[in-house]
Design an enzyme around this catalytic site. Structure first.
Site, PDB file in Angstrom:
ATOM      1  N   HIS A 171      17.630 -17.359  24.489  1.00 26.94           N
ATOM      2  CA  HIS A 171      16.200 -17.518  24.213  1.00 26.94           C
ATOM      3  C   HIS A 171      15.590 -18.720  24.938  1.00 26.94           C
ATOM      4  O   HIS A 171      14.938 -19.572  24.330  1.00 26.94           O
ATOM      5  CB  HIS A 171      15.939 -17.612  22.709  1.00 26.94           C
ATOM      6  CG  HIS A 171      16.359 -16.395  21.951  1.00 26.94           C
ATOM      7  ND1 HIS A 171      16.145 -16.248  20.599  1.00 26.94           N
ATOM      8  CD2 HIS A 171      16.989 -15.256  22.346  1.00 26.94           C
ATOM      9  CE1 HIS A 171      16.623 -15.082  20.198  1.00 26.94           C
ATOM     10  NE2 HIS A 171      17.143 -14.458  21.249  1.00 26.94           N
ATOM     11  N   TYR A 201       2.336 -17.597  15.179  1.00 25.27           N
ATOM     12  CA  TYR A 201       2.663 -16.173  15.209  1.00 25.27           C
ATOM     13  C   TYR A 201       3.783 -15.802  14.245  1.00 25.27           C
ATOM     14  O   TYR A 201       4.238 -14.663  14.228  1.00 25.27           O
ATOM     15  CB  TYR A 201       2.941 -15.738  16.650  1.00 25.27           C
ATOM     16  CG  TYR A 201       1.666 -15.804  17.450  1.00 25.27           C
ATOM     17  CD1 TYR A 201       0.753 -14.761  17.438  1.00 25.27           C
ATOM     18  CD2 TYR A 201       1.319 -16.964  18.128  1.00 25.27           C
ATOM     19  CE1 TYR A 201      -0.456 -14.848  18.107  1.00 25.27           C
ATOM     20  CE2 TYR A 201       0.121 -17.066  18.807  1.00 25.27           C
ATOM     21  CZ  TYR A 201      -0.775 -16.007  18.790  1.00 25.27           C
ATOM     22  OH  TYR A 201      -1.969 -16.100  19.445  1.00 25.27           O
TER      23      TYR A 201
END
Length: 372
Positions: free
Chosen positions: A150, A253
């Site tokens: 990631h 988010y």
């Protein structure tokens, strides 16, 4: 806008590659074909169109390659910054400055290692004569860690030449809600690496000033809307919950407080798919498609696709077309489902074609055009 020399050079490129076998595919409104422009790329990650018709391609394995006059040159571009190839990390995005024709500046995102661990970096460089010079690190996500997951790395410029850089949660989901930690968000920078003017958390205690958004798991697609100028992104969920978002200043988010996915173990991550203070996704996938690459179509070769959004898929090995009504998805079509290749990047070329990179040891550069 690209100059006439670019288009002339691009025509020569296509003439040079025309002998290669095309593949035909169907879509709801007709047929298109794929032209193989280059192959033998080692896990290509991103591409950029140079003004005179050549293309730059990053390979995750740590090389910047040049397609010149329709041929993939054997010798990589020299002068890259020091980087590490580990897990999902390596050389990632390449992005030209909006005034590249005048200043020759480009930006590279990549993984970097030192004694404290690995992280995502961005370097600015001058590109001339098939070489990089004046390489300067303008961003480094902190703190470092030792995971190989990631890194994110996608980048985009807005209409005011501010640079957006995505950093993943580095495989540690809690970091995405820690606003003193650079992981798990999007950072907005001036080209010298300083926080951009107007950043939402400037001078706010508990926030790094480069943050533009947070609560993002692992953004692998980012592009600017051709009409509104807003930056759109998509990110990987875990098992399920891949998302499309419009990046708006100061937004959270939600990862991992809210998600449409579950953990790879099969256990839940959160019981919530929405909550107060969290920005809901514009669209999501469950099961995951593992999206990568992202482009709005604004060319002339496919007039029926004007304004549509194209997204590559790694896990499900396809190209997704989304038709939009403002910020609402009204149609979804899967393309290239029988190609059998992981689509890593998708771009709209100045010729109006869709250009694709496939993620493999023998990765390919494709040009997608209508069947006449």
């Amino acid at each position: 806008m690209h100059s006439r020399p670019f288009l002339t050079a691009l025509i020569l490129l296509l003439m040079a590659t025309g002998a290669q076998a095309d593949q035909r595919f169907s879509h709801r409104q007709g047929e298109f074909r794929l032209e193989t422009i280059a192959e033998g790329l080692e896990h290509p990650w991103s591409l950029a169109f140079l003004p005179e018709g050549d293309l730059l391609i990053t390979e995750r394995e740590g090389r910047l390659r040049l397609v010149k006059n329709g041929q993939l040159l054997t010798k990589p571009i020299s002068g890259l910054p020091n980087l590490v190839v580990s897990g999902q990390g390596g050389l990632l995005d390449v992005l030209l400055h909006p005034n590249f024709e005048d200043n020759h500046l480009l930006f590279l995102s990549y993984a970097h290692r030192n004694r404290q661990g690995m992280t995502t970096r961005v370097a600015r460089a001058v590109y001339r004569h098939e070489a990089l010079s004046d390489v300067t690190v303008v961003f480094e996500a902190r703190p470092r860690s030792n995971t190989g997951r990631h890194f994110a790395g996608r980048m985009a410029f807005d209409t005011q030449e501010r640079l957006y850089v995505a950093v993943g949660d580095r495989g540690d989901m809690g970091r995405a809600q820690d606003t003193s930690d650079d992981a798990g968000g999007v950072h907005r920078l001036a080209i010298n690496g300083e926080p951009a003017d107007g950043n939402p958390f400037a001078n706010q205690s508990g926030f790094n000033e480069t943050f533009f958004t947070y609560g993002n798991r692992n953004i692998q697609g980012m592009t600017r809307h051709p009409e509104t100028g807003e930056i759109w992104s998509h990110e990987h969920g875990p098992r399920g919950g891949d998302e499309i978002n419009i990046l708006r200043a100061g937004s959270n988010y939600g990862w991992p407080k809210v998600t449409y996915g579950i953990d790879y173990s099969g256990l839940p991550i959160s019981s919530r798919t929405t909550m107060e203070g969290v920005t809901d996704p514009l669209h999501y996938w469950d099961p995951s498609i593992a999206p990568s690459g992202m482009a709005f179509y604004a060319g002339e070769l496919f007039p029926q696709w004007q304004g549509d959004l194209f997204i590559g898929a790694l896990k499900l090995r396809k190209l997704v077309r989304l038709s939009l009504d403002g910020e609402k998805v009204v149609e979804e079509e899967d393309l290239l489902t029988n190609l059998g290749e992981r689509i890593r990047d998708v771009r709209v070329g100045p010729d109006g074609a869709l250009w694709l990179l496939t993620d493999a040891n023998n990765g390919r550069l494709y040009r997608m055009v209508p069947v006449e």
